[in-house]
Design a protein around this motif. Structure first.
Motif, PDB file in Angstrom:
ATOM      1  N   PRO A   1       0.627  -1.124  -0.011  1.00 11.67           N
ATOM      2  CA  PRO A   1      -0.147  -0.011   0.140  1.00 11.67           C
ATOM      3  C   PRO A   1       0.848   1.088   0.186  1.00 11.67           C
ATOM      4  O   PRO A   1       1.550   1.583   0.834  1.00 11.67           O
ATOM      5  CB  PRO A   1      -1.194  -0.390   1.891  1.00 11.67           C
ATOM      6  CG  PRO A   1      -1.212  -1.139   1.609  1.00 11.67           C
ATOM      7  CD  PRO A   1       0.608  -2.206   1.465  1.00 11.67           C
ATOM      8  N   GLY A   2       0.153   2.273  -0.836  1.00 11.03           N
ATOM      9  CA  GLY A   2       1.095   3.581  -0.861  1.00 11.03           C
ATOM     10  C   GLY A   2       2.551   3.472  -1.816  1.00 11.03           C
ATOM     11  O   GLY A   2       2.840   4.278  -2.004  1.00 11.03           O
ATOM     12  N   GLU A   3       2.588   2.592  -2.718  1.00 13.13           N
ATOM     13  CA  GLU A   3       3.522   2.663  -3.533  1.00 13.13           C
ATOM     14  C   GLU A   3       3.172   2.602  -5.377  1.00 13.13           C
ATOM     15  O   GLU A   3       1.770   2.887  -4.915  1.00 13.13           O
ATOM     16  CB  GLU A   3       4.337   1.445  -4.215  1.00 13.13           C
ATOM     17  CG  GLU A   3       5.114   0.734  -2.665  1.00 13.13           C
ATOM     18  CD  GLU A   3       6.229  -1.222  -2.807  1.00 13.13           C
ATOM     19  OE1 GLU A   3       6.721  -1.074  -2.406  1.00 13.13           O
ATOM     20  OE2 GLU A   3       5.321  -1.681  -2.934  1.00 13.13           O
ATOM     21  N   THR A   4       3.580   3.054  -6.193  1.00 14.35           N
ATOM     22  CA  THR A   4       3.178   3.826  -7.060  1.00 14.35           C
ATOM     23  C   THR A   4       3.856   2.152  -8.228  1.00 14.35           C
ATOM     24  O   THR A   4       4.838   1.970  -8.526  1.00 14.35           O
ATOM     25  CB  THR A   4       3.992   4.504  -7.380  1.00 14.35           C
ATOM     26  OG1 THR A   4       4.062   6.112  -6.749  1.00 14.35           O
ATOM     27  CG2 THR A   4       3.487   5.147  -9.378  1.00 14.35           C
ATOM     28  N   VAL A   5       2.523   1.637  -8.708  1.00  9.35           N
ATOM     29  CA  VAL A   5       2.838   0.851  -9.721  1.00  9.35           C
ATOM     30  C   VAL A   5       2.586   1.169 -11.763  1.00  9.35           C
ATOM     31  O   VAL A   5       2.283   2.113 -11.575  1.00  9.35           O
ATOM     32  CB  VAL A   5       1.553  -0.168  -9.569  1.00  9.35           C
ATOM     33  CG1 VAL A   5       1.763  -1.533 -10.965  1.00  9.35           C
ATOM     34  CG2 VAL A   5       2.301  -0.485  -8.171  1.00  9.35           C
ATOM     35  N   LEU A   6       3.905   1.031 -12.250  1.00  9.00           N
ATOM     36  CA  LEU A   6       3.517   1.948 -14.180  1.00  9.00           C
ATOM     37  C   LEU A   6       2.915   0.530 -14.564  1.00  9.00           C
ATOM     38  O   LEU A   6       3.387  -1.189 -14.174  1.00  9.00           O
ATOM     39  CB  LEU A   6       5.126   1.756 -14.483  1.00  9.00           C
ATOM     40  CG  LEU A   6       5.330   2.163 -15.873  1.00  9.00           C
ATOM     41  CD1 LEU A   6       4.147   2.552 -15.840  1.00  9.00           C
ATOM     42  CD2 LEU A   6       5.992   2.810 -16.101  1.00  9.00           C
ATOM     43  N   VAL A   7       1.785   0.192 -15.256  1.00  7.30           N
ATOM     44  CA  VAL A   7       2.100  -0.543 -16.136  1.00  7.30           C
ATOM     45  C   VAL A   7       1.890  -0.462 -17.732  1.00  7.30           C
ATOM     46  O   VAL A   7       1.035   0.609 -17.609  1.00  7.30           O
ATOM     47  CB  VAL A   7       0.810  -1.710 -15.953  1.00  7.30           C
ATOM     48  CG1 VAL A   7      -0.213  -0.916 -15.995  1.00  7.30           C
ATOM     49  CG2 VAL A   7       0.309  -3.074 -16.452  1.00  7.30           C
ATOM     50  N   ASN A   8       2.226  -0.871 -18.143  1.00  9.96           N
ATOM     51  CA  ASN A   8       2.168  -0.566 -20.048  1.00  9.96           C
ATOM     52  C   ASN A   8       1.165  -1.594 -20.878  1.00  9.96           C
ATOM     53  O   ASN A   8       0.738  -3.286 -20.102  1.00  9.96           O
ATOM     54  CB  ASN A   8       3.480  -0.799 -20.394  1.00  9.96           C
ATOM     55  CG  ASN A   8       4.900  -1.779 -20.476  1.00  9.96           C
ATOM     56  OD1 ASN A   8       3.877  -2.707 -20.332  1.00  9.96           O
ATOM     57  ND2 ASN A   8       5.759  -1.268 -20.888  1.00  9.96           N
ATOM     58  N   ALA A   9       0.728  -1.447 -21.792  1.00 11.99           N
ATOM     59  CA  ALA A   9      -0.190  -2.792 -22.732  1.00 11.99           C
ATOM     60  C   ALA A   9      -1.234  -2.531 -20.922  1.00 11.99           C
ATOM     61  O   ALA A   9      -1.746  -3.489 -21.359  1.00 11.99           O
ATOM     62  CB  ALA A   9      -0.029  -3.404 -22.992  1.00 11.99           C
ATOM     63  N   ALA A  10      -1.743  -1.409 -20.621  1.00 16.92           N
ATOM     64  CA  ALA A  10      -2.691  -0.998 -19.933  1.00 16.92           C
ATOM     65  C   ALA A  10      -4.042  -1.175 -19.948  1.00 16.92           C
ATOM     66  O   ALA A  10      -4.997  -1.891 -19.271  1.00 16.92           O
ATOM     67  CB  ALA A  10      -2.526  -0.279 -19.452  1.00 16.92           C
ATOM     68  N   ALA A  11      -4.455  -0.858 -20.941  1.00 18.67           N
ATOM     69  CA  ALA A  11      -5.843  -1.004 -21.678  1.00 18.67           C
ATOM     70  C   ALA A  11      -6.153  -3.558 -22.073  1.00 18.67           C
ATOM     71  O   ALA A  11      -7.084  -3.380 -22.302  1.00 18.67           O
ATOM     72  CB  ALA A  11      -6.364  -0.483 -22.927  1.00 18.67           C
TER      73      ALA A  11
END
Length: 332
Positions: free
Chosen positions: A145-155
């Motif tokens: 909790p509280g972290e930042t998550v990056l995801v590509n091809a996100a849709a």
């Protein structure tokens, strides 16, 4: 006697797949016999098209083999008491309308599956792509909790679930997609930040703007240039889950780089590739969690449904081109 239709790999893909690389065959299936191993006759209802099929076909298939892939199928004849006629299962029997099975590799849909929920979701959010997001985030990224998550091809089928599960886990989520419509969808389902990687002037600037402090977790479905830029913006002790590399699957000449060592060393990053089958022993745990969130409305689902078995190659090629929003499936 049942005549099954099946799509076979006529020719190994050279660069981007073409419809001429496939051939439609008819196969006569034998009758079920008492006492034999082949105790189930099944009819495919929904078939899946997924990015993994592109590299796996090169590694696992010979020309003339039936194209690999999963389906939701209905049992239409059974000599196995564990599988009732009319029951629905998830199988991995390739692109075919009918098939015979001994039942060993079939998974019944969860007994608490609501009638109101499309069974096609067992190929997407409440299936392999959803499980990929679930275990990738919990076991590889180890998000907190509280972290930042990056995801590509996100849709896409996996990325859209990654973002929503990260929000449930109390994280800030940044997503990248390939059209303005997809970006709008990501914001609709709760992503904090989203951008169109095809139209931004600088990927580096877009990532910095979305999260000036960097990223704790990066769920990578794409590889290539995106991964190279994203790794440079990881926070110290960041974790990177390598799920896919769709930017490279159709290359005829291997891409150079990225060269990750400097960032890996000085930021003490962890980067791990994974295949979801590693957690097959926890499949039921993941499916029940995903099903619960979908029923509660905490995880939204979107499907790109193509009608007609004859359109399998077209659906597959369209998915690789990024034409789908959410999970791409074919309704037989």
């Amino acid at each position: 006697m049942v005549i099954a239709k099946a799509w076979v790999l006529k020719k190994h893909f050279d660069g981007f797949p073409k419809t001429s690389d496939f051939d439609l065959k008819e196969i006569e299936l034998p009758s079920l016999k008492d006492g034999g191993e082949q105790k189930l006759l099944l009819e495919s209802v929904f078939l899946s098209v997924d990015p993994y099929m592109r590299p796996y076909s090169q590694r696992l298939m010979k020309e003339g083999d039936i194209m690999i892939g999963m389906q939701v199928a209905r049992i239409i004849e059974s000599k196995n008491p564990a599988f009732a006629v009319g029951a629905f299962v998830v199988g991995d029997s390739g692109w075919r309308t009918h098939f015979i099975s001994d039942g060993k590799k079939l998974q019944l849909l969860p007994s608490n599956w609501p009638e109101s929920l499309p069974r096609s979701l067992a190929l997407g959010t409440v299936g392999m792509p959803g499980l990929t997001a679930y275990f990738g985030l919990l076991e590889v990224c180890k998000m907190k909790p509280g972290e930042t998550v990056l995801v590509n091809a996100a849709a896409g089928a996996v990325g859209s679930v990654v973002g929503q599960l990260a929000k449930i886990g109390g994280c800030k989520v940044v997503g990248s997609a390939g059209s303005d419509d997809k970006v709008a969808y990501l914001k609709k389902i709760g992503f904090d930040e989203a951008f169109n990687y095809k139209t931004v002037k600088s990927l580096d600037e877009a990532l910095r703007k979305a999260s000036p402090d960097g990223y704790d977790c990066f769920f990578d479905n794409v590889g290539g240039e995106f991964a190279s830029v994203a790794i440079s913006q990881m926070k110290k002790y960041g974790r990177i889950a390598i799920c896919g590399a769709i930017s490279q699957y159709n290359d005829t000449v291997p891409q150079k780089g990225p060269y990750v060592q400097i960032h890996m060393i000085f930021k003490e990053l962890q980067m791990e590739g994974f295949i979801v089958s590693r957690w097959n022993h926890r499949r039921e745990e993941g499916l029940q969690a995903l099903l619960k969130w979908v029923v509660e409305g905490k995880v939204k689902c979107h499907e790109q449904v193509t009608e007609g078995f004859e359109n399998m190659p077209m659906a597959f090629i369209g998915m690789l081109k990024g034409e789908n929003l959410g999970k791409a499936v074919v309704k037989v």
